[in-house]
Design an enzyme around this catalytic site. Structure first.
Site, PDB file in Angstrom:
ATOM      1  N   LYS A 121       0.839  -1.202   0.000  1.00 47.22           N
ATOM      2  CA  LYS A 121       0.000   0.000   0.000  1.00 47.22           C
ATOM      3  C   LYS A 121       0.877   1.257   0.000  1.00 47.22           C
ATOM      4  CE  LYS A 121      -1.634   2.361   3.211  1.00 47.22           C
ATOM      5  NZ  LYS A 121      -2.089   2.799   4.503  1.00 47.22           N
ATOM      6  N   ASP A 139      -6.156   0.735   1.113  1.00 49.37           N
ATOM      7  CA  ASP A 139      -6.142   0.782   2.577  1.00 49.37           C
ATOM      8  C   ASP A 139      -7.508   0.345   3.083  1.00 49.37           C
ATOM      9  OD1 ASP A 139      -7.866   2.854   2.146  1.00 49.37           O
ATOM     10  OD2 ASP A 139      -6.744   4.338   3.290  1.00 49.37           O
TER      11      ASP A 139
END
Ligand code: SF4
Length: 222
Positions: A121, A139
């Site tokens: 991420k 996320d």
């Protein structure tokens, strides 16, 4: 509703109504963005923004951070979550940047993931924001919003969600769509109590149809 229709409706709505999408983290170069994104894990952008001005002043470059001790870095970041491990990661990350990459942040997701403290991420955020390379960092907000809307087939992991979104969203829109989903998850599609009545995406939202509309229809017909 067909998935293509859903994507078209959702992206069209955001294009008209979504906020001008940018990261809320403050940074002045790719290196400081990388530092800020590492710090933002399990922590709000607002809190990170409170400590980064002093941190960036003390450690303006990868070289300066690489020469610091984790204890020294800790004093600047102690008010955020997990300061001990983040201090170690930051110093380790800077040392690898200097040792292996000439002090420059690599513009590539797979290479970035070799750095301490950098997961998929974080790497996606950095390439998308700092280098404008289309990316879809997933996320908790992106994961929830995409699944609720029905943009994924109930994907179980962030990587599955990322793959599904990347497959359906035109690459020129990927980075901006990532910010739209985050802001929507942060302010409207809240984890515990989504504000469905205030949401402009009801028409295309699978969760709204299944959890809100169908039970109400059933009650009305009883
Ligand atoms: S309608 Fe509700 S569940 Fe669907 S995106 Fe909007 S807030 Fe989230």
């Amino acid at each position: 509703m067909r998935k293509e229709e859903r994507y078209k409706g959702v992206l069209g709505w955001f294009a008209e109504n979504g906020a001008v999408a940018e990261t809320e983290l403050r940074y002045d170069d790719p290196f400081h963005l990388l530092v800020a994104v590492i710090l933002s894990a399990q922590c709000t952008d607002k809190r990170v923004n409170m400590i980064t001005p002093a941190l960036f002043e003390a450690f303006p470059s990868a070289e300066r951070l690489a020469a610091a001790s984790p204890d020294e870095v800790y004093t600047y970041i102690r008010s955020i979550s997990y300061p001990n491990s983040k201090a170690k990661h930051l110093v380790g990350m800077a040392q690898m940047l200097v040792g292996d990459f000439g002090g420059k942040v690599p513009a590539d997701v797979d290479t970035l993931q070799k750095l301490p403290g950098v997961g998929r991420k974080t790497a996606n955020v950095v390439v998308g924001v700092a280098f404008n390379i289309p990316s879809m960092p997933v996320d908790t907000h992106v994961f929830r919003v995409a699944n609720r809307l029905g943009l994924t087939d109930n994907s179980k992991t962030p990587l599955e969600t990322e793959r599904e979104l990347v497959k359906h969203i035109p690459s020129r829109l990927l980075t901006v769509a990532h910010h739209w989903f985050i802001l929507h998850g942060r302010y409207v599609c809240l984890a515990r109590k989504p504000k469905c009545e205030d949401c402009g995406l009801k028409e295309w939202c699978n969760y709204y149809a299944v959890v809100r509309v169908k039970p109400a229809e059933r009650r009305a017909s009883q």
